[in-house]
Motif scaffolding. Structure first.
Motif, PDB file in Angstrom:
ATOM      1  N   UNK A   1       2.619   9.375  -5.778  1.00 34.95           N
ATOM      2  CA  UNK A   1       3.044  10.710  -5.377  1.00 34.95           C
ATOM      3  C   UNK A   1       4.197  11.202  -6.244  1.00 34.95           C
ATOM      4  N   UNK A   2       5.132  10.273  -6.545  1.00 35.42           N
ATOM      5  CA  UNK A   2       6.315  10.656  -7.316  1.00 35.42           C
ATOM      6  C   UNK A   2       6.007  10.822  -8.799  1.00 35.42           C
ATOM      7  N   UNK A   3       5.053  10.037  -9.323  1.00 37.80           N
ATOM      8  CA  UNK A   3       4.747  10.117 -10.768  1.00 37.80           C
ATOM      9  C   UNK A   3       3.261   9.957 -10.998  1.00 37.80           C
ATOM     10  N   UNK A   4       2.444  10.972 -10.596  1.00 37.10           N
ATOM     11  CA  UNK A   4       0.996  10.845 -10.735  1.00 37.10           C
ATOM     12  C   UNK A   4       0.528  10.685 -12.168  1.00 37.10           C
ATOM     13  N   UNK A   5       1.173  11.345 -13.078  1.00 36.53           N
ATOM     14  CA  UNK A   5       0.746  11.258 -14.485  1.00 36.53           C
ATOM     15  C   UNK A   5       0.946   9.846 -15.014  1.00 36.53           C
ATOM     16  N   UNK A   6       2.091   9.253 -14.694  1.00 38.63           N
ATOM     17  CA  UNK A   6       2.380   7.899 -15.153  1.00 38.63           C
ATOM     18  C   UNK A   6       1.399   6.911 -14.538  1.00 38.63           C
TER      19      UNK A   6
ATOM     20  N   UNK B   1       2.640  -3.290  -9.316  1.00 34.02           N
ATOM     21  CA  UNK B   1       2.776  -3.671  -7.918  1.00 34.02           C
ATOM     22  C   UNK B   1       4.240  -3.803  -7.581  1.00 34.02           C
ATOM     23  N   UNK B   2       4.712  -3.027  -6.656  1.00 27.60           N
ATOM     24  CA  UNK B   2       6.106  -3.120  -6.262  1.00 27.60           C
ATOM     25  C   UNK B   2       6.197  -3.531  -4.810  1.00 27.60           C
ATOM     26  N   UNK B   3       7.101  -4.463  -4.537  1.00 25.70           N
ATOM     27  CA  UNK B   3       7.356  -4.860  -3.156  1.00 25.70           C
ATOM     28  C   UNK B   3       8.344  -3.907  -2.511  1.00 25.70           C
ATOM     29  N   UNK B   4       9.065  -3.135  -3.298  1.00 21.72           N
ATOM     30  CA  UNK B   4      10.048  -2.199  -2.791  1.00 21.72           C
ATOM     31  C   UNK B   4       9.932  -0.893  -3.567  1.00 21.72           C
ATOM     32  N   UNK B   5      10.228   0.247  -2.955  1.00 21.59           N
ATOM     33  CA  UNK B   5      10.338   1.467  -3.732  1.00 21.59           C
ATOM     34  C   UNK B   5      11.534   1.344  -4.667  1.00 21.59           C
ATOM     35  N   UNK B   6      11.396   1.836  -5.889  1.00 23.13           N
ATOM     36  CA  UNK B   6      12.505   1.751  -6.841  1.00 23.13           C
ATOM     37  C   UNK B   6      12.806   3.131  -7.405  1.00 23.13           C
TER      38      UNK B   6
ATOM     39  N   UNK C   1       0.832  -1.209   0.000  1.00 24.17           N
ATOM     40  CA  UNK C   1       0.000   0.000   0.000  1.00 24.17           C
ATOM     41  C   UNK C   1       0.863   1.254   0.000  1.00 24.17           C
ATOM     42  N   UNK C   2       1.861   1.309   0.878  1.00 20.80           N
ATOM     43  CA  UNK C   2       2.690   2.509   0.978  1.00 20.80           C
ATOM     44  C   UNK C   2       3.540   2.695  -0.274  1.00 20.80           C
ATOM     45  N   UNK C   3       4.079   1.597  -0.821  1.00 24.66           N
ATOM     46  CA  UNK C   3       4.887   1.711  -2.042  1.00 24.66           C
ATOM     47  C   UNK C   3       4.051   2.226  -3.208  1.00 24.66           C
ATOM     48  N   UNK C   4       2.811   1.739  -3.296  1.00 25.09           N
ATOM     49  CA  UNK C   4       1.919   2.209  -4.367  1.00 25.09           C
ATOM     50  C   UNK C   4       1.639   3.703  -4.226  1.00 25.09           C
ATOM     51  N   UNK C   5       1.403   4.146  -2.993  1.00 25.95           N
ATOM     52  CA  UNK C   5       1.135   5.565  -2.761  1.00 25.95           C
ATOM     53  C   UNK C   5       2.370   6.415  -3.044  1.00 25.95           C
ATOM     54  N   UNK C   6       3.545   5.909  -2.664  1.00 26.17           N
ATOM     55  CA  UNK C   6       4.777   6.638  -2.958  1.00 26.17           C
ATOM     56  C   UNK C   6       4.968   6.782  -4.465  1.00 26.17           C
ATOM     57  N   UNK C   7       4.676   5.709  -5.188  1.00 24.54           N
ATOM     58  CA  UNK C   7       4.831   5.739  -6.642  1.00 24.54           C
ATOM     59  C   UNK C   7       3.872   6.756  -7.265  1.00 24.54           C
TER      60      UNK C   7
END
Length: 666
Positions: A647-652, A661-666, A639-645
């Motif tokens: 936040x960092x790239x809303x358009x994408x 789905x990411x298990x880690x922030x990349x 959940x947190x990784x998805x939200x971080x993603x």
């Protein structure tokens, strides 16, 4: 068990170390293979830090033999011969860093200490900053970093001279699950690239999957060593699971089963029981108990490493898991119905920063409610507003029927609060601390005596009544702090990371007390924690991110939601995990993440994923693919990784054909 290489970077044989009458190490032996991540797992006081300091050359052993990179270490001169090949990261967030220096200044300072040539230092610094995603924060002072960023900077400073052996003492204690996973991902990748060996200590049993091999330590001794998956089955007996979703029936099961099977815990709808008997004997015995007879028969399940660790302690040392019951004589007066805690659009701003942004949730009386989130998500700020310590910028809240804006002392009389910062006086005895808190809450002398007797029994502290608090193990200290928070019989209890640094036995005992308080005495408990295994104990969970509640459901429902969105979690074994993870990511499995010798990833179509992986690795008969049960850490990180993603790239995120789905922030 793995065969030890003749070129082992570290060989320890019969190491002993004492501090006065205390034996920190009592005949410890281990060997490290080149390029592996070796874990030391055990509670505070197990001897992990002493062993690491001896191997790092900053502490001398009293007895035993130690060889590091082929050099026998007998004195300080010997240790100096190998120190340039060792990197040591001490315990504690940022303990090897300088608070007023920036990220770049800290790295430059450590590079200077290691006499690294300027151009080489710049090259290594740039590579490590990019690998840890700290590059854009170069000028930020260390004191302004989050816990996860401090640990990543500490790792960079430890690796800047490219040691052959890195020694990390509890590097992720106090760090949120997302930052922990990112830390392990970065460490695994860097160690693989540079062929570095790592020796790591941790109190988190669930981190064992990160290591190639581990040693379980307790009271200065090694209980067992080997591959984590093999160690799970060392204890005699079996792990059984009962499914029960009625809280009162769960209590009946605990009361009836625990005298026969003392190693028992309730996790959501599941009652997990470790039996010293084989399953074919234990299952019929459980079925014959009145509390279990209405349920489907118990099923055998895989023990976690923590289950095995505790079973070994019981079977080898007779360690007790039972606490005295909390007792019905201390019944707390609570409302028969309604919400014990309610937050309605709570907000708190510090200048332009929104620490809490329109948070709403409700907690029924007698429920254990978990408030989870990464460092800085706003959890502690919410608790401080609900307890009247902080005034909200906006919104409203009620606790035990009192409006937090206007109730004043009325709220304080109805709640107990155990803060992150330890709240006991270490130079006072157990009974003196209890008397002090009784006086603070205005209890009479007779009332203090009555409550003191209850606290000593509830917390298992009667044998330590006159002992100084400073000399108590962390688990007993935390139970004393809990007793002091309960001395005035509050109906609502707030616990802010109450078991940080507490060993597995202490955590189990602590949660047994909380379970009985909620079920027997209907105390409402709101708890924050970074131990995701503890989140399984909660009846309901609210997950916070950037000051907002982003998920609100029971642990089981949250798991179902994530599985529906992300797919099945698989574990892939049988190949070099770092290479395998990178290869799978290149094939489009963006969630592939290293877990020691394994790779974990989410897939929507298990059959298609398995077919593709088998085709990709057709040359390897050793590849093993197995489904994994989701943990609360998987839920949290997803959940947190998805939200971080987002936040960092809303358009994408908006234009993607399907969820990534990411298990880690990349």
């Amino acid at each position: 068990m793995s065969t030890i290489s003749s070129a082992a970077p570290v060989i320890a044989d019969g190491l002993r170390k004492s501090y006065g009458a205390v034996h920190a190490l009592d005949g410890v032996s281990l060997s490290l293979n080149p390029g592996e991540i070796y874990g030391l797992i055990g509670p505070d006081g197990a001897g992990k830090s002493s062993l690491l300091k001896i191997i790092a050359g900053v502490l001398a052993q009293d007895q035993g033999e130690l060889t590091v990179f082929g050099t026998r270490i007998q004195n300080e001169r010997d240790a100096d011969k190998v120190k340039d090949r060792i990197g040591l990261m001490p315990q504690g967030l940022g303990q090897n860093l300088y608070a007023d220096l920036s990220i770049e200044e800290n790295i430059d300072y450590f590079g200077g200490l290691r006499l690294i040539e300027k151009q080489t230092l710049e090259e290594r610094k740039n590579l490590l900053l990019q690998a840890t995603r700290l590059d854009r924060f170069r000028d930020r002072p260390m004191k302004n970093l989050s816990g996860g960023m401090k640990q990543k900077l500490g790792l960079v400073c430890t690796l800047i001279h490219e040691p052959r052996l890195v020694i990390l003492d509890e590097p992720t204690t106090g760090v949120d699950p997302v930052s922990r996973r990112e830390f392990w991902s970065i460490l695994s990748r860097l160690l693989k690239e540079k062929q570095i060996t790592a020796l790591v200590s941790t109190a988190y049993m669930d981190e064992a999957s990160r290591f190639h091999r581990v040693s379980l330590m307790h009271s200065g001794q090694v209980l067992a060593s080997g591959v984590p998956s093999e160690l799970r089955h060392l204890a005699t007996g079996c792990m059984l699971s009962l499914n029960c979703d009625d809280p009162q029936q769960q209590l009946r099961i605990v009361n009836e089963v625990q005298p026969l099977f003392p190693q028992l815990e309730v996790l959501g709808n599941e009652v997990r029981i470790f039996s010293d008997l084989p399953a074919e004997q234990a299952i019929p015995e459980l079925a014959g108990l009145a509390a279990c007879s209405e349920l489907a028969p118990a099923t055998e399940t895989e023990p976690e490493l923590e289950d095995t660790f505790i079973a070994l302690l019981r079977q080898k040392y007779g360690a007790s898991l039972q606490n005295s019951p909390t007792g019905q004589s201390a019944q707390i007066d609570v409302a028969d119905a309604g919400h014990a805690i309610e937050a309605r659009d709570l907000s708190r701003h510090f200048a332009e920063f929104k620490a809490v942004d329109s948070v709403s949730f409700q907690v029924p009386q007698g429920e254990i409610f978990g408030l989870l989130g990464a460092n800085g998500a706003g959890k502690s700020t919410v608790i401080k507003m609900l307890t009247g310590i902080l005034t909200p910028s906006d919104g409203a809240g009620w606790v035990a029927g009192a409006d937090m804006r206007t109730a004043g002392m009325q709220i304080r009389e109805r709640i107990g609060y155990m803060s992150q910062a330890f709240s006991l006086y270490l130079d006072l005895s157990v009974t003196e601390n209890i008397r002090l808190y009784g006086g603070i809450y205005g209890l009479s002398e007779s009332r203090i005596r009555e409550r003191m007797s209850w606290i000593l029994d509830m917390a298992g502290l009667r044998p330590y009544a006159n002992a100084l608090t400073a000399g108590l193990p962390m688990g007993l200290r935390q139970r004393l702090a809990l007793g002091c928070a309960l001395i005035h019989r509050p109906s609502v209890l707030f616990l802010d990371e109450p078991t940080s640094g507490v060993d597995p036995l202490g955590r189990r005992a602590f949660w047994d007390v909380l379970f009985r308080l909620s079920r027997e005495e209907k105390v409402t408990i709101l708890v924050t924690t970074h131990y995701m295994s503890e989140a399984e104990h909660c009846d309901h969970i609210a997950l916070m991110y950037a000051g907002r509640v982003v998920a609100d459901a029971s642990p089981e429902q949250l798991k179902k939601n994530v599985q529906s969105e992300a797919g099945q979690l698989l574990r892939i074994s049988g190949a070099d995990s770092a290479i395998l993870a990178q290869s799978l990511q290149d094939e489009g499995f963006t969630s592939a993440a290293v877990f020691g010798p394994h790779v974990h990833l989410f897939v929507q179509d298990v059959a298609a994923a398995e077919r593709l992986i088998r085709e990709k690795y057709a040359h390897s008969d050793a590849i093993r693919i197995s489904p994994q049960k989701l943990s609360m850490e998987d839920v949290f990180v997803h959940i947190v990784s998805r939200l971080e993603k987002q936040t960092q790239a809303p358009a994408e995120s908006k234009t993607a054909d399907k969820p990534v789905v990411t298990m880690e922030p990349v």
